[in-house]
Design a protein around this motif. Structure first.
Motif, PDB file in Angstrom:
ATOM      1  N   LYS A 162     -14.326  -5.217 -54.946  1.00 37.48           N
ATOM      2  CA  LYS A 162     -13.354  -5.982 -54.170  1.00 37.48           C
ATOM      3  C   LYS A 162     -13.724  -6.025 -52.683  1.00 37.48           C
ATOM      4  O   LYS A 162     -13.461  -7.009 -51.998  1.00 37.48           O
ATOM      5  CB  LYS A 162     -11.951  -5.401 -54.351  1.00 37.48           C
TER       6      LYS A 162
ATOM      7  N   GLU B 221      -7.264  -1.579 -54.583  1.00 39.88           N
ATOM      8  CA  GLU B 221      -7.607  -2.790 -53.831  1.00 39.88           C
ATOM      9  C   GLU B 221      -8.849  -2.602 -52.970  1.00 39.88           C
ATOM     10  O   GLU B 221      -9.275  -3.541 -52.297  1.00 39.88           O
ATOM     11  CB  GLU B 221      -6.434  -3.188 -52.925  1.00 39.88           C
ATOM     12  N   TYR B 222      -9.432  -1.401 -52.978  1.00 37.37           N
ATOM     13  CA  TYR B 222     -10.540  -1.120 -52.053  1.00 37.37           C
ATOM     14  C   TYR B 222     -11.786  -0.593 -52.762  1.00 37.37           C
ATOM     15  O   TYR B 222     -12.605   0.080 -52.149  1.00 37.37           O
ATOM     16  CB  TYR B 222     -10.073  -0.122 -50.984  1.00 37.37           C
TER      17      TYR B 222
ATOM     18  N   TYR C 224     -13.823  -9.489 -50.468  1.00 36.53           N
ATOM     19  CA  TYR C 224     -13.087  -9.736 -49.226  1.00 36.53           C
ATOM     20  C   TYR C 224     -14.019 -10.264 -48.141  1.00 36.53           C
ATOM     21  O   TYR C 224     -13.680 -11.195 -47.410  1.00 36.53           O
ATOM     22  CB  TYR C 224     -12.410  -8.458 -48.726  1.00 36.53           C
TER      23      TYR C 224
ATOM     24  N   LYS D  64      -7.235  -6.317 -45.231  1.00 35.89           N
ATOM     25  CA  LYS D  64      -7.986  -5.388 -46.074  1.00 35.89           C
ATOM     26  C   LYS D  64      -9.387  -5.165 -45.532  1.00 35.89           C
ATOM     27  O   LYS D  64      -9.938  -4.052 -45.639  1.00 35.89           O
ATOM     28  CB  LYS D  64      -8.012  -5.893 -47.514  1.00 35.89           C
TER      29      LYS D  64
END
Length: 497
Positions: free
Chosen positions: A247, A242-243, A251, A467
């Motif tokens: 991405k 997710e990082y 975000y 995030k």
């Protein structure tokens, strides 16, 4: 180094493909060549593993543990200093009596310990109780006499035998012991008030602020720990996928077209957490409002009911006295009839004392004005354990006893740990659109915030902002996506323990 090894492997495969293997001599040379290369690459493997471990050690840091003893002490002080409480709640007697009355959820030893704890609360205000103070019911007196004789050994077999003998004659004995403690509190409430009602608004606010500052400091230490962040990725709490860099950009683009200060992101996330907290416990606000909007009918409801209870208790004690007189003169049949009358009166008192807990809260609400905020409503309800528990039981009818307890503990922990920017400014009679308030404010700070998205998809908005906070923390701790991916892969492969 990786590219060099890849090139070597390609060359090695090409050599092996063209080496002759058509006779025994050639095959021996073929396998000797392979064995030589295995020895060479095993040595290179050790070099590579050493290099991996070196790089891992350069990046890795052990997670840290932080002492929260001061936090726990302050948390306990907040409960005791709640300005909305009476001395009944501040002393902790409300909780003890609740535990006693709900004895069926516990065992015999814990039941006796709850009774002992309640007795000690009276001793803390200078009242040394004896078995003679427990006169609500003849069987209560019998058991409490045995209890006081065995206070040094509450698991003593004779005490268990005494309980068994009186329980079958009076199955509601524990309820009556709980009622007896309530009676004793109201009999001596002035002593409790002198002991527990000395602190004021200023002291209570000071303790809450000290707790919050201490909590923030502790969270900052935990959140800014490189080791703790790494462990969150190792445990799977954070997913490394997710990082990645792609991405990361998405975000940021979801939130703003500008470079936004970390402080704005933190503030926005705090607001979202506050709104989520409000949504989860909005049923408490709604309940409070329902009482407040009809507050005139609740004025003096507590005082009036307390007077009724005292009148009933005078009748009760006269009947108990007469019961002992009849037993003394061997008029057992009349005594038994009177005992039934006593128990009926006790059942009525049980209902009235339950209503008294409710009326106490309702009467306090009736004296409040329109300036009470949502924040104060939560604060107020937290001061009344029994009342609050009833509201949670109504909200979550399928929850077990322990699940309700955990739900209330979670509510309390979250309430005293949040930074409030919104609900402390919304008053009881106001009907406001909280998502719009939040969105309007942060649009002025160049965030792409739509109130409808906060209202309809709060979790997704919070996840995106969270995030971003993790990304900012990684940058602050000088941990790139590639660094974290490397650490996770090495850990997963078991190269290091």
């Amino acid at each position: 180094m990786v590219n060099d090894l890849k090139d070597e492997f390609v060359s090695l495969v090409e050599v092996l493909e063209v080496m002759p293997k058509n006779n025994k001599k050639n095959r021996v040379k073929y396998f000797e060549y392979i064995d030589d290369k295995i020895d060479i690459y095993m040595k290179k493997k050790e070099i590579v593993l050493d290099e991996i471990k070196r790089r891992y050690c350069d990046l890795y840091e052990e997670s840290s543990s932080f002492d929260d003893f001061e936090l726990l002490e302050l948390k306990d002080s907040i409960k005791k200093k709640n300005i909305f409480n009476t001395s009944y709640e501040k002393s902790g007697l409300d909780f003890c009596v609740y535990e006693i009355i709900h004895f069926y959820k516990d065992d015999f030893d814990n039941l006796n310990q709850d009774i002992e704890n309640a007795i000690k609360i009276f001793e803390n205000v200078g009242l040394r109780l004896s078995w003679k103070d427990f006169c609500y019911n003849p069987y209560v007196t019998v058991y409490m006499e045995a209890f006081f004789q065995n206070r040094d050994n509450l698991s003593f077999d004779d005490l268990k035998k005494c309980f068994d003998s009186v329980y079958w004659k009076c199955p509601n004995i524990i309820f009556y012991i709980g009622l007896n403690f309530k009676y004793l509190y109201y009999r001596y409430y002035k002593k409790f008030d002198r002991c527990y009602l000395s602190s004021g608004d200023e002291e209570y606010s000071s303790i809450k602020k000290k707790y919050f500052d201490c909590y923030v400091e502790l969270m900052n230490k935990k959140n800014n720990s490189r080791g703790n962040l790494i462990q969150l990725f190792f445990s799977g709490s954070y997913s490394i996928g997710e990082y990645n860099n792609e991405k990361r950009d998405s975000y940021r683009n979801n939130i703003s077209d500008y470079c936004i200060d970390n402080g704005v992101i933190d503030s926005f996330y705090s607001c979202l957490k506050e709104y989520k907290f409000y949504l989860e416990y909005q049923f408490l606000i709604d309940h409070f409002k329902s009482i407040y909007l009809e507050k005139d009918k609740y004025k003096d409801c507590y005082k009036k009911l307390l007077k009724e209870i005292k009148k009933d208790e005078k009748k009760l004690f006269l009947k108990v006295k007469k019961y002992h007189f009849l037993l003394k003169w061997k008029r057992d049949e009349k005594a038994l009839i009177l005992l039934l009358d006593i128990n009926n009166l006790l059942d009525s008192l049980k209902d009235k004392y339950s209503l008294l807990e409710v009326n106490k809260v309702r009467e306090k609400i009736s004296f409040m004005n329109d300036n009470v905020s949502y924040y104060c409503i939560f604060d107020f309800l937290l001061g009344y354990f029994t009342y609050l528990r009833t509201l949670f039981e109504e909200r979550y009818p399928d929850y077990s006893f322990d699940e309700i307890t955990r739900a209330i503990d979670d509510f309390y922990d979250r309430f005293i740990s949040l930074s409030y920017q919104v609900i402390n400014h919304i008053m009881v009679k106001e009907d406001v659109n909280i998502p719009q308030i939040i969105a309007d404010h942060y649009r002025l700070l160049n965030l792409k915030v739509i109130d409808s998205s906060i209202a309809s998809d709060l979790d997704a908005v919070m996840d995106n902002v969270f995030k971003l906070k993790v990304i900012d923390l990684m940058d602050k701790l000088h941990l790139s996506y590639d660094d974290m991916l490397f650490l996770c892969n090495v850990k997963k492969l078991g190269i290091v323990k």
